[in-house]
Scaffold this motif. Structure first.
Motif: not given
Length: 206
Positions: A175-185, A187-194
């Motif tokens: 929960t404190a460190h997702s280790n997933l990319p962030s920024g430039h969208g 962290d947005d659900e639509q970004w991951w869908m695209d």
């Protein structure tokens, strides 16, 4: 991606290596437990692959494997019974919780297994001898088993990551460190869908 969290210090030959390996083992336990939080009992028990992988079963498996390695295989007593490893047990019985084995019971089992394992790890030196009768080279050391269990957790945490994401979309390391990319969208659900759509489009070319 790299993990930006600090790594424990003390990797010299005077016992620091054991502390580091133990730190990674404890962190893996914590990550596994977090991956089971916030789900219904049905979700925790639900098989999500053709071979039946389920979250509660993974916890049961790694906890009981761990206590066996660090107690009986190191010549130490244990108060924990694991009948699912008996010769007459049902195949794969360690990989799921029966209807009679409640979620709370599995959680408490995992806590007890971790406590006995920690007690052994803290009491023994890295070169303390042990024996794993079912291995082709049965003579081992505590250091070998610590390394093996860190690897064991890593393998199953990969399974758990995917199963949890399939269940409710929850992804990330903690929960404190997702280790997933962030920024430039990112962290947005639509970004991951695209993003997944683009990967699917590439794959379809083949």
């Amino acid at each position: 991606m790299t993990d930006s969290r600090p790594v424990p210090s003390g990797t010299d030959a005077d016992g620091g290596v054991k502390a580091v390996l133990h730190w990674y083992l404890r962190r893996s336990r914590q990550t596994l437990r977090w991956k089971l939080e916030g789900l219904t009992e049905r979700q925790l028990r639900m098989p999500m692959t053709p071979t039946g992988t389920n979250l509660l079963g993974v916890l049961k498996h790694v906890a009981s494997v761990e206590v066996g390695y660090f107690t009986e295989c190191m010549g130490r007593p244990t108060s924990i019974e694991v009948p699912w490893f008996a010769d007459d047990a049902e195949p794969n019985e360690d990989m799921y919780a029966t209807a009679e084995e409640s979620v709370q019971w599995i959680m408490e089992l995992a806590d007890r297994c971790a406590a006995e394992a920690d007690e052994a790890i803290e009491a023994l030196d890295l070169d303390a001898p042990g024996r794993v009768p079912w291995w082709s080279q049965p003579d081992v050391t505590l250091g070998r088993l610590l390394t093996h269990m860190v690897d064991e957790y890593a393998r199953h945490l990969g399974h758990v990551d995917i199963v949890r994401e399939l269940l409710d979309g929850q992804a990330g390391h903690t929960t404190a460190h997702s280790n997933l990319p962030s920024g430039h969208g990112a962290d947005d659900e639509q970004w991951w869908m695209d993003y997944t759509a683009r990967l699917r489009q590439i794959a379809e070319q083949f």
